[in-house]
Design a protein around this motif. Structure first.
Motif, PDB file in Angstrom:
ATOM      1  N   ASN A  22       0.957  -1.037  -0.030  1.00 22.42           N
ATOM      2  CA  ASN A  22      -0.006   0.094  -0.004  1.00 22.42           C
ATOM      3  C   ASN A  22       0.856   1.380   0.040  1.00 22.42           C
ATOM      4  O   ASN A  22       1.291   1.720   1.141  1.00 22.42           O
ATOM      5  CB  ASN A  22      -1.012   0.055   1.305  1.00 22.42           C
ATOM      6  N   GLY A  23       1.194   1.532  -1.208  1.00 24.57           N
ATOM      7  CA  GLY A  23       2.206   2.803  -1.502  1.00 24.57           C
ATOM      8  C   GLY A  23       3.470   2.373  -1.350  1.00 24.57           C
ATOM      9  O   GLY A  23       4.086   1.245  -1.424  1.00 24.57           O
ATOM     10  N   SER A  24       4.515   3.433  -1.142  1.00 21.29           N
ATOM     11  CA  SER A  24       5.804   3.243  -1.488  1.00 21.29           C
ATOM     12  C   SER A  24       6.516   2.766   0.249  1.00 21.29           C
ATOM     13  O   SER A  24       5.857   2.419   1.369  1.00 21.29           O
ATOM     14  CB  SER A  24       6.497   4.585  -1.523  1.00 21.29           C
ATOM     15  N   GLU A  25       8.127   2.803   0.335  1.00 25.42           N
ATOM     16  CA  GLU A  25       8.682   2.585   1.525  1.00 25.42           C
ATOM     17  C   GLU A  25       8.060   3.266   2.621  1.00 25.42           C
ATOM     18  O   GLU A  25       7.691   4.434   2.667  1.00 25.42           O
ATOM     19  CB  GLU A  25      10.044   2.559   1.248  1.00 25.42           C
ATOM     20  N   LEU A  26       8.199   2.894   3.901  1.00 26.42           N
ATOM     21  CA  LEU A  26       7.468   3.529   5.036  1.00 26.42           C
ATOM     22  C   LEU A  26       8.542   3.481   6.187  1.00 26.42           C
ATOM     23  O   LEU A  26       8.979   2.560   6.801  1.00 26.42           O
ATOM     24  CB  LEU A  26       6.177   2.376   5.505  1.00 26.42           C
ATOM     25  N   TRP A  27       8.506   4.785   6.711  1.00 29.40           N
ATOM     26  CA  TRP A  27       9.409   4.980   7.997  1.00 29.40           C
ATOM     27  C   TRP A  27       8.339   4.795   9.275  1.00 29.40           C
ATOM     28  O   TRP A  27       7.269   5.651   9.323  1.00 29.40           O
ATOM     29  CB  TRP A  27       9.812   6.410   7.819  1.00 29.40           C
ATOM     30  N   GLU A  86       8.329   4.517  13.609  1.00 24.42           N
ATOM     31  CA  GLU A  86       9.348   4.617  14.864  1.00 24.42           C
ATOM     32  C   GLU A  86       8.289   4.691  16.213  1.00 24.42           C
ATOM     33  O   GLU A  86       7.214   4.914  15.893  1.00 24.42           O
ATOM     34  CB  GLU A  86      10.145   5.946  14.700  1.00 24.42           C
ATOM     35  N   ASP A  87       9.082   4.572  17.357  1.00 20.25           N
ATOM     36  CA  ASP A  87       8.612   4.929  18.390  1.00 20.25           C
ATOM     37  C   ASP A  87       9.570   5.598  19.424  1.00 20.25           C
ATOM     38  O   ASP A  87      10.164   6.140  18.921  1.00 20.25           O
ATOM     39  CB  ASP A  87       7.916   3.401  19.280  1.00 20.25           C
ATOM     40  N   GLY A  88       9.337   5.545  20.743  1.00 20.42           N
ATOM     41  CA  GLY A  88      10.396   6.001  21.725  1.00 20.42           C
ATOM     42  C   GLY A  88      11.914   5.619  21.781  1.00 20.42           C
ATOM     43  O   GLY A  88      12.806   6.425  21.911  1.00 20.42           O
ATOM     44  N   MET A  89      11.960   4.208  21.038  1.00 19.57           N
ATOM     45  CA  MET A  89      13.362   3.814  21.426  1.00 19.57           C
ATOM     46  C   MET A  89      13.874   3.181  19.806  1.00 19.57           C
ATOM     47  O   MET A  89      14.974   3.467  19.538  1.00 19.57           O
ATOM     48  CB  MET A  89      13.276   2.634  22.189  1.00 19.57           C
ATOM     49  N   PHE A  90      12.818   2.912  18.990  1.00 22.74           N
ATOM     50  CA  PHE A  90      13.205   2.167  17.837  1.00 22.74           C
ATOM     51  C   PHE A  90      12.750   3.199  16.421  1.00 22.74           C
ATOM     52  O   PHE A  90      11.960   3.722  16.461  1.00 22.74           O
ATOM     53  CB  PHE A  90      12.706   0.797  17.591  1.00 22.74           C
ATOM     54  N   VAL A  91      13.535   2.803  15.430  1.00 22.66           N
ATOM     55  CA  VAL A  91      13.267   3.309  14.033  1.00 22.66           C
ATOM     56  C   VAL A  91      13.252   2.328  13.072  1.00 22.66           C
ATOM     57  O   VAL A  91      14.290   1.490  13.049  1.00 22.66           O
ATOM     58  CB  VAL A  91      14.013   4.937  13.777  1.00 22.66           C
ATOM     59  N   ALA A  92      12.516   2.310  11.993  1.00 23.50           N
ATOM     60  CA  ALA A  92      12.857   1.358  10.837  1.00 23.50           C
ATOM     61  C   ALA A  92      12.067   1.982   9.513  1.00 23.50           C
ATOM     62  O   ALA A  92      11.206   2.720   9.561  1.00 23.50           O
ATOM     63  CB  ALA A  92      11.816   0.069  11.392  1.00 23.50           C
ATOM     64  N   ARG A  93      12.802   1.307   8.532  1.00 20.91           N
ATOM     65  CA  ARG A  93      12.049   1.562   7.242  1.00 20.91           C
ATOM     66  C   ARG A  93      11.784   0.446   6.499  1.00 20.91           C
ATOM     67  O   ARG A  93      12.562  -0.496   6.095  1.00 20.91           O
ATOM     68  CB  ARG A  93      13.258   2.432   6.270  1.00 20.91           C
ATOM     69  N   LEU A  94      10.496   0.222   6.259  1.00 21.92           N
ATOM     70  CA  LEU A  94       9.805  -1.042   5.793  1.00 21.92           C
ATOM     71  C   LEU A  94       9.997  -0.870   4.338  1.00 21.92           C
ATOM     72  O   LEU A  94       9.829   0.008   3.529  1.00 21.92           O
ATOM     73  CB  LEU A  94       8.538  -1.158   6.266  1.00 21.92           C
ATOM     74  N   ASP A  95      10.470  -2.261   3.730  1.00 26.25           N
ATOM     75  CA  ASP A  95      10.246  -2.226   2.350  1.00 26.25           C
ATOM     76  C   ASP A  95       8.992  -2.015   1.707  1.00 26.25           C
ATOM     77  O   ASP A  95       8.633  -1.218   0.643  1.00 26.25           O
ATOM     78  CB  ASP A  95      10.816  -3.491   1.757  1.00 26.25           C
ATOM     79  N   GLY A  96       7.839  -2.512   2.450  1.00 31.52           N
ATOM     80  CA  GLY A  96       6.570  -2.511   1.998  1.00 31.52           C
ATOM     81  C   GLY A  96       5.540  -3.188   3.102  1.00 31.52           C
ATOM     82  O   GLY A  96       5.739  -3.789   3.711  1.00 31.52           O
ATOM     83  N   LEU A  97       4.300  -2.464   3.055  1.00 35.97           N
ATOM     84  CA  LEU A  97       3.363  -2.976   4.035  1.00 35.97           C
ATOM     85  C   LEU A  97       1.966  -3.067   3.225  1.00 35.97           C
ATOM     86  O   LEU A  97       1.643  -1.757   2.472  1.00 35.97           O
ATOM     87  CB  LEU A  97       3.222  -2.060   4.943  1.00 35.97           C
ATOM     88  N   SER A  98       1.147  -4.015   3.562  1.00 28.16           N
ATOM     89  CA  SER A  98       0.112  -4.127   2.462  1.00 28.16           C
ATOM     90  C   SER A  98      -1.183  -3.344   3.504  1.00 28.16           C
ATOM     91  O   SER A  98      -1.111  -3.115   4.441  1.00 28.16           O
ATOM     92  CB  SER A  98      -0.368  -5.476   2.427  1.00 28.16           C
ATOM     93  N   LEU A  99      -2.105  -3.034   2.839  1.00 29.40           N
ATOM     94  CA  LEU A  99      -3.495  -2.727   3.595  1.00 29.40           C
ATOM     95  C   LEU A  99      -3.837  -3.536   4.813  1.00 29.40           C
ATOM     96  O   LEU A  99      -4.531  -2.831   5.899  1.00 29.40           O
ATOM     97  CB  LEU A  99      -4.536  -2.505   2.460  1.00 29.40           C
ATOM     98  N   LYS A 137      25.275  10.962   7.721  1.00 30.15           N
ATOM     99  CA  LYS A 137      23.886  11.697   7.814  1.00 30.15           C
ATOM    100  C   LYS A 137      22.660  10.627   8.270  1.00 30.15           C
ATOM    101  O   LYS A 137      22.868   9.495   8.429  1.00 30.15           O
ATOM    102  CB  LYS A 137      23.435  11.995   6.429  1.00 30.15           C
ATOM    103  N   ARG A 138      21.429  11.327   8.544  1.00 31.82           N
ATOM    104  CA  ARG A 138      20.642  10.568   9.280  1.00 31.82           C
ATOM    105  C   ARG A 138      19.849   9.428   8.320  1.00 31.82           C
ATOM    106  O   ARG A 138      19.793   8.187   8.638  1.00 31.82           O
ATOM    107  CB  ARG A 138      19.233  11.333   9.359  1.00 31.82           C
ATOM    108  N   ARG A 139      19.820   9.660   7.065  1.00 30.82           N
ATOM    109  CA  ARG A 139      19.251   8.531   6.147  1.00 30.82           C
ATOM    110  C   ARG A 139      20.246   7.211   6.314  1.00 30.82           C
ATOM    111  O   ARG A 139      19.863   6.219   6.126  1.00 30.82           O
ATOM    112  CB  ARG A 139      19.247   8.922   4.661  1.00 30.82           C
ATOM    113  N   GLU A 140      21.643   7.579   6.367  1.00 33.97           N
ATOM    114  CA  GLU A 140      22.612   6.525   6.561  1.00 33.97           C
ATOM    115  C   GLU A 140      22.670   5.796   7.817  1.00 33.97           C
ATOM    116  O   GLU A 140      23.056   4.498   7.890  1.00 33.97           O
ATOM    117  CB  GLU A 140      23.875   6.849   6.002  1.00 33.97           C
ATOM    118  N   TYR A 141      22.491   6.543   9.002  1.00 31.72           N
ATOM    119  CA  TYR A 141      22.582   5.909  10.174  1.00 31.72           C
ATOM    120  C   TYR A 141      21.509   5.396  10.507  1.00 31.72           C
ATOM    121  O   TYR A 141      21.219   4.880  11.889  1.00 31.72           O
ATOM    122  CB  TYR A 141      23.272   6.661  11.096  1.00 31.72           C
ATOM    123  N   THR A 142      20.284   5.636  10.188  1.00 28.24           N
ATOM    124  CA  THR A 142      18.999   4.867  10.603  1.00 28.24           C
ATOM    125  C   THR A 142      18.581   3.719   9.631  1.00 28.24           C
ATOM    126  O   THR A 142      17.770   2.990  10.010  1.00 28.24           O
ATOM    127  CB  THR A 142      17.830   5.807  10.789  1.00 28.24           C
TER     128      THR A 142
END
Length: 267
Positions: free
Chosen positions: A111-116, A118-131, A262-267
C-alpha cells in the motif's frame, strides 16, 4: 534517547560494539572509500529494493531498469573488481524484466511506497506494507543449498521482528532475488504473526535496546570485536572501515579521514 535504534544498529552492535559506537554514537563514516571496505553486495541490495519500490509505485519497466542500472554504475565505479561487477550487472539485467513478468504493481502486496515507522526507542524503514498489515520484505541474496533454512533465517531476524513490532503487523512475506545463476525470484509464503509473538519480540528488543543505550557515549564502554566486523578468508578480505579508529582512537590525525554520517545512512 539521543538516537533511535534501527535493525541495522542492533545488528552492528551484536557484530561488534565498537563498530556500533563509531557508526551510531559518534556518527562517523569514512570520507574516502577503499576496495577492502566497499560493500558492493549492500549497494546491490539497496538498488534492488529501490527498483522494487518503484515497481509498486507504477514506474514503467524501461524507465525503472534504466534508473537502477545507472545508479549501480555510478555507485560501484572504480570500487568493485571487474569479475564481480560483471556478475552483479548481469544479475540485475536478468532479474529486472523477470520481476515485471512475474508480479503486478496492483497485486495488493504493498500500500504505497517504503514506510518510515518509529516509537520512543526504535526506528525502521519497511520495504512495503499491505492494507491488511502484511510486511513485504525484499532481499537480494546468493542461493543457499536449502532455501527453507535461508527463508527461516530472515523470517526470524531482528529486522523482521522489529518491523512487525513497530508496524503491529499481522503477517510478513519474505521475497528473494537470487544474484547467482540461474537468476530467479522467490516469494515465500505469508507467515502470520500473533499478538503474543509481537509482545514477546517487543520485550526482547526493549531489553536489548536498553542495554545498548545504557552504555552511553563514552568510547571506552564499547569493546572492539574484529571477528564480527572483519572478514578475512582465502577468497575475500573485507575489513571494518573503522579499523584505524579502533587501533589509534579518534585523534587530530585520524579524524581527517572521517566525516559525519547523515540521518538517512545511520538509521
Amino acid at each position: 534517547p539521543k538516537h533511535k535504534l534501527s535493525a541495522s544498529a542492533l545488528t552492528s552492535f551484536l557484530r561488534s560494539p565498537k563498530l556500533y559506537f563509531w557508526q551510531y554514537v559518534a556518527r562517523l563514516q569514512p570520507i574516502q572509500k577503499s576496495v577492502i571496505t566497499f560493500d558492493h553486495d549492500k549497494i546491490f541490495g539497496i538498488i534492488w529494493a529501490e527498483f522494487v519500490d518503484r515497481f509498486y509505485m507504477g514506474v514503467p519497466e524501461e524507465e525503472n531498469e534504466k534508473l537502477a542500472l545507472n545508479s549501480w554504475s555510478e555507485q560501484i565505479e572504480g570500487w568493485v573488481p571487474e569479475k564481480a561487477r560483471d556478475r552483479l550487472t548481469k544479475a540485475l539485467e536478468v532479474l529486472m524484466p523477470l520481476y515485471y513478468q512475474t508480479f503486478h504493481p496492483e497485486d495488493g502486496t504493498r500500500n504505497g511506497s517504503e514506510l518510515w515507522i518509529e516509537d520512543g526507542m526504535f526506528v525502521a524503514r519497511l520495504d512495503g506494507l499491505s492494507l491488511d498489515k502484511v510486511i513485504h520484505e525484499v532481499k537480494s541474496t546468493s542461493r543457499s543449498p536449502i532455501i527453507s533454512e535461508q527463508l527461516w533465517k530472515v523470517q526470524h531476524s531482528l529486522q523482521v521482528k522489529l518491523y512487525c513490532v513497530l508496524s503491529k503487523a499481522t503477517a510478513h512475506c519474505v521475497e528473494f532475488a537470487f544474484k547467482d545463476p540461474p537468476h530467479q525470484l522467490y516469494r515465500g509464503p505469508i507467515e502470520a504473526v500473533t499478538e503474543k509473538q509481537r509482545m514477546q519480540w517487543g520485550q526482547e528488543l526493549v531489553v536489548l535496546g536498553e542495554s545498548i543505550l545504557a552504555l552511553g557515549d563514552k568510547e571506552e564502554n564499547y569493546v572492539c570485536h574484529p571477528d564480527g566486523c572483519c572478514l578475512v578468508t582465502k577468497n575475500m578480505v573485507s575489513m571494518c572501515p573503522f579499523q584505524t579508529l579502533c587501533e589509534y582512537g579518534l585523534t587530530e590525525t585520524t579524524q581527517v579521514f572521517y566525516q559525519e554520517r547523515k540521518r538517512r545512512e545511520y538509521t
